[in-house]
Design an enzyme around this catalytic site. Structure first.
Site, PDB file in Angstrom:
ATOM      1  N   ASP A 145       7.788 -90.269 -13.477  1.00  0.00           N
ATOM      2  CA  ASP A 145       5.960 -89.481 -14.492  1.00  0.00           C
ATOM      3  C   ASP A 145       5.020 -89.206 -13.233  1.00  0.00           C
ATOM      4  OD1 ASP A 145       4.922 -91.909 -13.579  1.00  0.00           O
ATOM      5  OD2 ASP A 145       3.224 -91.218 -14.669  1.00  0.00           O
ATOM      6  N   GLU A 146       5.708 -88.660 -12.243  1.00  0.00           N
ATOM      7  CA  GLU A 146       5.633 -88.324 -11.196  1.00  0.00           C
ATOM      8  C   GLU A 146       6.448 -87.699  -9.881  1.00  0.00           C
ATOM      9  OE1 GLU A 146       4.057 -91.379  -9.124  1.00  0.00           O
ATOM     10  OE2 GLU A 146       2.988 -90.584  -7.405  1.00  0.00           O
ATOM     11  N   ASP A 153       0.809 -85.665 -11.655  1.00  0.00           N
ATOM     12  CA  ASP A 153       1.155 -87.288 -11.928  1.00  0.00           C
ATOM     13  C   ASP A 153       0.958 -87.666 -13.802  1.00  0.00           C
ATOM     14  OD1 ASP A 153       1.116 -89.790 -12.698  1.00  0.00           O
ATOM     15  OD2 ASP A 153       0.036 -89.884 -10.872  1.00  0.00           O
TER      16      ASP A 153
END
Ligand SMILES: [Mg+2]
Length: 386
Positions: free
Chosen positions: A102-103, A7
């Site tokens: 983003d993870e 993350d």
């Protein structure tokens, strides 16, 4: 311990700080501007010290931290960086499940011979991301998805944590139920009211009573609270749904304007479907009224769809039959689910001129970015409305 949860730290805000060094060390809030009805999308760690957090109304964020620098989101840029990050993740495992821009989860079971232990893989990822994007990524390692995500959250920012069994026994029982993946604010409140504050409380609670609070998810949460999670890491093709939604800066009731936005959303979602070579069998629209009531309407289809206008027609029909036309809305969303790989289904390429137009638009979007081109009817109708 083969599951990695990766993350990016304060993703949008970190990108803005990277690109504008004068912002480094300052509270930065990416999202709606203070005078708007918008919300905080991401904020830098400096802003978090003032109590600012994601999804908080920008107005409230301004109250808490008036000296913050507010920046409207530059989504195209964030998508480019996201692609760089995912390209790095793909070096280390083919089994990747993206949770957001983003993870992601990685299953590294088959990757140790090439890259070493899970902790070594995590270090390689962190180094590559920092070197190639100038940004920090936190990585949690554990035996399953729930625990890996927990490890990341415990280690942020710039974290790297492998959650051992000993640590787990120490941490898990006292973990607040609000920190358990999937338990939202409202459910947490309900649980607290019943005297359940921690994972241990939940496990001790009589099962029958628990069921009246958690419904069909009861067993799942009991498992999570005992550190068990049998869900596999699902790669892209196993994805459950693709969707986009918009929160309006001011509540909207104008039917024409809402129809425009539905068209816009249909084009965005259809583009993502085609890009992933997927076809959807269910189309769902989501509408939220100013008092935060959320309504969804779905239609399930015999024939899979991935065309802008087909999805738009379905969405429009759902909206017209929703009983909410003319009502004020603060959020509009569209998602496609029951996804199948395109090639598993009858190839319907270039079936009609709409398909050809979709293909041309996709090529242009691929080359020039998704804001470079929009359907003429979108632009035309928008200008007619103003
Ligand atoms: Mg993040």
């Amino acid at each position: 311990m083969n599951i990695l949860h990766c993350d990016m730290d304060a993703f949008y805000a970190s990108i803005e700080q990277r690109d504008h060094p004068e912002l480094i060390g300052r509270p930065v809030i990416v999202g709606g501007l203070p005078g708007s009805r918008g919300v905080v999308s991401t904020c830098s760690y400096e802003a978090r010290e003032y109590g600012v957090c994601s999804a908080m109304p920008s107005k409230q964020a301004y109250h808490l931290c008036p000296q913050a620098v507010f920046i409207p989101p530059h989504i195209e840029k964030y998508i480019r960086v996201s692609q760089e990050v995912f390209a790095i993740l793909h070096r280390y495992s083919p089994v990747i499940e993206a949770l957001s821009i983003d993870e992601a989860f990685l299953d590294v079971s088959g990757c140790h011979r090439l890259f070493g232990s899970s902790a070594q893989i995590a270090k390689l990822i962190k180094n590559d991301v920092l070197e190639e994007t100038g940004l920090f990524i936190s990585v949690g390692i554990a035996a399953n998805k729930f625990l890996a995500k927990l490890a990341t959250n415990l280690s942020k920012p710039n974290g790297l944590m492998e959650l051992s069994n000993d640590q787990l026994i120490e941490i898990l029982p006292s973990l607040p139920v609000s920190e358990i993946w999937g338990i939202g604010g409202k459910t947490a409140q309900r649980l607290n009211k019943a005297g359940i504050y921690t994972a241990a409380d939940l496990l001790e609670f009589p099962r029958v009573k628990l069921e009246s609070l958690l419904g069909s998810n009861t067993d799942f949460y009991i498992q999570l609270c005992s550190g068990q999670d049998s869900r596999p890491v699902l790669s892209r093709s196993d994805r459950k749904s693709i969707g986009n939604e918009i929160t309006f800066p001011i509540d909207l009731s104008d039917q024409k304007e809402i129809e425009q936005l539905l068209l816009d959303l249909s084009c965005q979602v259809a583009y993502r479907l085609r890009h992933a070579s997927l076809i959807a069998h269910t189309v769902t629209i989501k509408m939220r009224t100013p008092n935060f009531q959320t309504f969804t309407r779905s239609q399930t289809l015999q024939q899979g769809v991935d065309a802008d206008l087909t999805i738009y027609d379905i969405a429009l029909n759902l909206y017209h039959k929703s009983g909410l036309t003319g009502k004020h809305l603060r959020l509009l969303g569209l998602s496609c689910s029951r996804l199948l790989e395109r090639n598993l289904e009858q190839p319907a390429l270039f079936a009609d001129e709409n398909d050809i137009l979709d293909k041309i638009i996709d090529d242009m979007k691929d080359k020039f970015g998704s804001s470079a081109i929009k359907r003429g009817s979108l632009l035309h109708n928008k200008s007619r409305n103003r």
